[in-house]
Scaffold this motif. Structure first.
Motif, PDB file in Angstrom:
ATOM      1  N   LYS A 115      73.564 107.845 -35.475  1.00 40.50           N
ATOM      2  CA  LYS A 115      73.090 109.194 -35.779  1.00 40.50           C
ATOM      3  C   LYS A 115      72.186 109.181 -37.011  1.00 40.50           C
ATOM      4  N   GLN A 116      72.568 108.339 -37.999  1.00 42.16           N
ATOM      5  CA  GLN A 116      71.740 108.250 -39.198  1.00 42.16           C
ATOM      6  C   GLN A 116      70.366 107.693 -38.862  1.00 42.16           C
ATOM      7  N   LEU A 146      68.507 110.399 -37.233  1.00 42.79           N
ATOM      8  CA  LEU A 146      68.080 111.365 -38.249  1.00 42.79           C
ATOM      9  C   LEU A 146      66.889 110.832 -39.044  1.00 42.79           C
ATOM     10  N   ASN A 147      66.924 109.534 -39.348  1.00 40.83           N
ATOM     11  CA  ASN A 147      65.800 108.947 -40.081  1.00 40.83           C
ATOM     12  C   ASN A 147      64.516 109.011 -39.250  1.00 40.83           C
ATOM     13  N   GLN A 156      63.921 111.190 -36.863  1.00 45.17           N
ATOM     14  CA  GLN A 156      63.509 112.590 -36.833  1.00 45.17           C
ATOM     15  C   GLN A 156      62.873 113.005 -38.159  1.00 45.17           C
ATOM     16  N   GLN A 157      63.429 112.442 -39.271  1.00 42.66           N
ATOM     17  CA  GLN A 157      62.853 112.752 -40.581  1.00 42.66           C
ATOM     18  C   GLN A 157      61.439 112.209 -40.687  1.00 42.66           C
TER      19      GLN A 157
END
Length: 654
Positions: free
Chosen positions: A97-98, A101-102, A104-105
């Protein structure tokens, strides 16, 4: 004297006897004392034995308590191990997930930078617009004075104009009557053309049957035709010369021009040349499927479709079904032109039979299959009328509404077309190869808009047959990867690839650092596909239900890749990993390979690569030659029966 001696001896023997008696008495006393000691020692031993027995019972009870504590400790230890495994799994999920998220960031940061650059450009444009507005304001004041002068002149001429409007109204009435007469003449001409066609067919012109396969994709159409005289399956060269589309791909795109007229295919791409890859009207097969079954709904595509017409203020927008028929009919027309211009086909009455593909997941849905089959028949009929109409697509849509009401003509058109599942057509090249053997096969079609995954079991018992287990359309195509690589090539290498082949040639010739950064991003995207529920559950999980024995999936599976996106080398390492994480699959790697190129495939003048044309190649065979297959909805459970726990004893006689 003798008597005295005897007496003396008798006295001495008595004394000895007395001494012996005394000694015996003393010894008896010692024996009694020793016996008493033995009794006491026996009693003490008895007491010690009882103490030992009591201690043994105590030890046994302590041992039972210790065993109970050991069992509790073992249970607690197993619980701790399970919790540790759960924590590790959760940590892995958190890590994934991280990573997402990265990513997506990174995407968000990129969009922010794009937004900031757009804002900057907007401000600059705003300044220019303010300057232009100031100039226009000055011009407006000058024009006001001029308009006052014109108004006076207009008032004088308005009376004459009113008289002319009355005359124009009378002329309109005359024109409408003339239009009705022209329509009647056109109907008569159409009837005359049909008579001429019948007369021509009755003459001695040689009729030649050509089988054409149309690979109707999300972004383009590819075609292969089979000439039975040469026994070659040749790729159609549309020869449009468009940037971004090779000549063997006809764009599935539509757009509105400045006059609000609908244009399709090459003209639409030329109109949208500077508008970006995403502009215009696209993804028609997705929209048609969504109108039949809400499970295929793609709200973004529907919103973009409606927003495009709204941008032009078109209330009478064309529905996706109409544009689908237009594009297919146009592709059929272009195929007929290319085939009829060949030297061996001159002065021959050509009959073109079309096989058009559908995704297996949609083909297995009765409503969607019927809908697309009707659209294919309408396209066959519309292709006949195309030569007699103005190149105005809205006018063709009006003719299309008349075609839909002609049931007899639609039934006749069914003789010239077939709807075939994409994966069945894609497997034709392998089904005819010498490497064909029983086993499980996955066909992955990496397209621009979607990735189609289909899994089947091939059996050669009696005759070769495909038992299809699952088929799923993953709504994430390789377009995003291709677009990203193209942008990186333009930014870092200052080169502009026009086709997918150009992109791969530039990418492969670049330095190692650039290729590694691109490869890492490509792997991240493909890993998202691999870890998705669409891939693991709806593709492999669904297939496993038809054969739920692990040994059937460990060493009997081959993955075939096809489509334009199959050129990415990262596909092999990612999709060779089995979907099942059980220990039985540890160390198992599925072979990932391209479909074998058959010897009768002709790349044509467009030099079409087989990995892009494999489905169209399979479609260029007549339906009966494609082979037998069973859809997932009708495939029975093929799990082998379990082995017996105990074999019956056999009395061998020699």
């Amino acid at each position: 004297m003798l008597f005295r001696r005897k007496k003396k001896s008798r006295q001495s023997s008595q004394a000895d006897f007395e001494n012996k008696r005394i000694a015996l008495a003393k010894h008896a006393a010692e024996l009694r004392a020793y016996h008493e000691k033995l009794i006491k020692y026996r009693d003490s031993l008895e007491n010690a034995k009882q103490d030992i027995f009591a201690k043994r019972q105590t030890l046994q009870e302590a041992q039972k308590q210790l065993n109970g504590q050991k069992e509790l400790f073992r249970i607690e230890k197993a619980g701790i191990i399970n919790k540790k495994a759960d924590l590790e799994q959760k940590n892995e999920e958190i890590r994934k997930k991280q990573e997402k998220l990265n990513q997506q960031q990174d995407l968000l940061n990129r969009r922010i930078r794009e937004y900031q650059s757009n804002v900057k450009a907007f401000k600059e444009q705003q300044i220019k617009l303010n300057e232009q507005w100031t100039k226009l304001h000055v011009q407006e004041e000058e024009q006001k004075t001029y308009l006052v002068q014109l108004q006076n002149a207009i008032d004088e001429k308005s009376k004459g104009i009113e008289k002319r409007e009355d005359e124009l109204a009378a002329l309109r009435i005359q024109l409408s009557s003339l239009q009705e007469q022209l329509n009647k003449q056109a109907e008569a001409l159409t009837a005359r053309e049909k008579q001429l066609i019948q007369v021509a067919s009755s003459q001695s012109i040689e009729q030649k049957v050509i089988q054409v396969g149309l690979d109707f994709g999300t972004s383009s159409i590819k075609a292969v035709f089979w000439d039975m005289e040469t026994n070659l399956h040749t790729a159609v060269d549309f020869n449009h010369g468009l940037e971004g589309y090779p000549n063997y791909c006809m764009p599935c795109v539509a757009a509105l021009d400045d006059q609000g007229q609908l244009v399709i295919a090459e003209k639409a791409v030329e109109l949208l040349e500077h508008g970006g890859w995403e502009n215009g009207l696209r993804r028609f097969k997705v929209l048609v499927a969504a109108n039949c079954d809400s499970s295929f709904l793609d709200q973004n595509s529907i919103d973009e479709y409606n927003a495009y017409f709204a941008r032009f203020g078109k209330k009478d927008k064309a529905i996706p079904e109409d544009i689908t028929v237009l594009i297919l009919a146009y592709a059929m027309r272009r195929c007929r032109e290319v085939i009829s211009r060949r030297e061996e086909n001159k002065d021959k009455n050509l009959r073109l039979n079309f096989n058009i593909c559908m995704p297996l997941e949609q083909y297995d849905d009765e409503m969607i299959q019927v809908t697309f089959t009707e659209l294919f028949k309408e396209a066959v009929l519309l292709e006949r009328y195309w030569f007699h109409c103005i190149e105005n697509q809205f006018e063709l849509i009006k003719i299309l509404s008349e075609i839909r009401n002609n049931k007899a003509a639609l039934d006749e058109a069914a003789q010239f077309m077939n709807a075939i599942p994409e994966c069945v057509a894609g497997m034709v090249a392998f089904m005819q190869s010498l490497n064909l053997h029983d086993g499980k096969y996955a066909l992955m079609d990496f397209g621009d808009g979607t990735i189609d995954v289909s899994i089947c079991n091939v059996c050669k018992t009696g005759y070769v047959k495909q038992w299809w287990y699952s088929a799923h359309i993953i709504p994430f195509g390789m377009f995003h990867v291709t677009k990203f690589i193209a942008e990186e090539i333009e930014d870092q290498l200052d080169k502009s690839p026009n086709t997918l082949e150009d992109l791969f040639n530039i990418y492969n010739s670049a330095d190692g650092a650039f290729r590694k950064s691109i490869s890492d991003r490509t792997k991240d995207f493909l890993l998202q596909i691999y870890d998705s529920e669409d891939y693991l559950k709806h593709c492999w999980g669904q297939a496993y239900q038809y054969c739920s024995k692990e040994s059937e999936w460990t060493n009997k599976v081959t993955v075939f890749k096809t489509g334009g996106g199959s050129l990415y080398k990262e596909i092999d390492s990612i999709f060779s990993k089995p979907w099942n994480k059980n220990p039985a699959f540890s160390g198992v790697m599925y072979p990932v390979q391209s479909l074998p190129k058959p010897g009768d495939f002709d790349e044509g003048t467009a030099n079409a690569p087989f990995n892009r044309m494999s489905i169209a190649y399979g479609l260029s065979y007549p339906g009966p030659m494609i082979g037998g297959y069973t859809l997932p909805s009708k495939t029975p459970d093929q799990t082998p029966p379990p082995l017996p726990d105990k074999f019956d004893e056999i009395d061998y006689q020699f």
